[in-house]
Design a protein around this motif. Structure first.
Motif, short mmCIF file in Angstrom:
data_model
loop_
_atom_site.label_atom_id
_atom_site.label_comp_id
_atom_site.label_asym_id
_atom_site.label_seq_id
_atom_site.Cartn_x
_atom_site.Cartn_y
_atom_site.Cartn_z
N HIS A 53 0.84 -1.19 0.00
CA HIS A 53 0.00 0.00 0.00
C HIS A 53 0.88 1.25 0.00
O HIS A 53 2.05 1.19 0.37
CB HIS A 53 -0.95 0.02 1.21
CG HIS A 53 -0.25 0.28 2.50
ND1 HIS A 53 0.34 -0.71 3.23
CD2 HIS A 53 -0.04 1.44 3.18
CE1 HIS A 53 0.89 -0.19 4.32
NE2 HIS A 53 0.67 1.11 4.31
N ILE A 54 0.28 2.34 -0.44
CA ILE A 54 0.93 3.65 -0.35
C ILE A 54 -0.09 4.62 0.25
O ILE A 54 -1.30 4.41 0.16
CB ILE A 54 1.45 4.16 -1.71
CG1 ILE A 54 0.32 4.32 -2.73
CG2 ILE A 54 2.55 3.23 -2.24
CD1 ILE A 54 0.76 4.98 -4.03
N ALA A 85 -7.33 0.70 -5.86
CA ALA A 85 -6.20 -0.10 -6.35
C ALA A 85 -5.30 0.77 -7.22
O ALA A 85 -5.77 1.49 -8.11
CB ALA A 85 -6.71 -1.29 -7.16
N LEU A 86 -4.00 0.71 -6.96
CA LEU A 86 -3.03 1.47 -7.76
C LEU A 86 -3.15 1.12 -9.24
O LEU A 86 -2.94 1.97 -10.11
CB LEU A 86 -1.61 1.24 -7.24
CG LEU A 86 -0.50 2.04 -7.90
CD1 LEU A 86 -0.76 3.54 -7.83
CD2 LEU A 86 0.84 1.69 -7.28
N ALA A 87 -3.52 -0.12 -9.54
CA ALA A 87 -3.67 -0.55 -10.93
C ALA A 87 -4.72 0.26 -11.68
O ALA A 87 -4.70 0.30 -12.91
CB ALA A 87 -4.03 -2.03 -10.97
N ILE A 89 -4.87 3.43 -11.89
CA ILE A 89 -4.28 4.64 -12.47
C ILE A 89 -2.92 4.41 -13.11
O ILE A 89 -2.45 5.24 -13.88
CB ILE A 89 -4.17 5.77 -11.42
CG1 ILE A 89 -3.26 5.37 -10.26
CG2 ILE A 89 -5.56 6.16 -10.93
CD1 ILE A 89 -2.91 6.51 -9.31
N ALA A 90 -2.26 3.31 -12.78
CA ALA A 90 -0.91 3.05 -13.30
C ALA A 90 -0.95 2.64 -14.77
O ALA A 90 -1.95 2.12 -15.25
CB ALA A 90 -0.26 1.94 -12.47
N PRO A 91 0.16 2.86 -15.48
CA PRO A 91 0.24 2.36 -16.85
C PRO A 91 0.01 0.84 -16.84
O PRO A 91 0.42 0.14 -15.91
CB PRO A 91 1.68 2.69 -17.26
CG PRO A 91 2.09 3.82 -16.37
CD PRO A 91 1.37 3.58 -15.07
N LYS A 92 -0.62 0.35 -17.87
CA LYS A 92 -1.00 -1.08 -17.93
C LYS A 92 0.21 -2.01 -17.85
O LYS A 92 0.09 -3.12 -17.35
CB LYS A 92 -1.80 -1.37 -19.19
CG LYS A 92 -3.12 -0.62 -19.25
CD LYS A 92 -4.01 -0.99 -18.07
CE LYS A 92 -5.28 -0.17 -18.09
NZ LYS A 92 -5.91 -0.05 -16.79
N ASP A 97 -0.08 -4.79 -9.34
CA ASP A 97 -1.21 -5.57 -8.83
C ASP A 97 -1.08 -5.81 -7.34
O ASP A 97 0.01 -6.09 -6.84
CB ASP A 97 -1.31 -6.91 -9.56
CG ASP A 97 -1.77 -6.75 -11.00
OD1 ASP A 97 -2.36 -5.71 -11.32
OD2 ASP A 97 -1.52 -7.67 -11.80
N GLY A 98 -2.18 -5.70 -6.63
CA GLY A 98 -2.20 -5.95 -5.19
C GLY A 98 -1.76 -4.78 -4.34
O GLY A 98 -1.70 -4.90 -3.11
#
Length: 112
Positions: A53-54, A85-87, A89-92, A97-98
């Motif tokens: 987590h962040i 989930a960070l996923a 917004i993050a680049p694909k 994940d997680g």
């Protein structure tokens, strides 16, 4: 003539009311903020292999780095959204994940 103005006002009110409803969550990355230029970041968060987590603050701009990849994000969630989930917004192609993002309220906007 007065009826025409009332009709126009009623139509305008209906359009504006519909726009207010459409301004809610969209189910896209836009629900969590917007992409930003790397130079706008207030801090850098380096993800480690064990990161789960962040923590960020609503209104903060952060650069997130992992294994040589990076992206910068201005966090602007809806007030009731405090985790995602960070996923989202993050680049694909970035392995995130997680990893959860916990969003704190901005103390600048807290009442006293």
């Amino acid at each position: 003539m007065l009826n025409t103005h009332r009709s126009a006002l009623a139509i305008l009110c209906a359009v504006l009311a519909g726009s207010a409803i459409a301004a809610g969550p969209t189910g896209t990355a836009a629900d969590y903020g917007t992409s930003a230029h790397h130079g706008a970041a207030q801090r850098i968060i380096e993800l480690q292999a064990d990161t789960r987590h962040i923590n960020v603050t609503r209104g903060e701009t952060v650069t997130i780095v992992r294994a040589g990849q990076r992206f910068t994000w201005h966090v602007q969630t809806f007030s009731n959204k405090t985790i995602f989930a960070l996923a989202e917004i993050a680049p694909k192609d970035m392995a995130v994940d997680g990893i959860a993002v916990y969003v704190a309220a901005n103390p600048q906007y807290a009442g006293s």
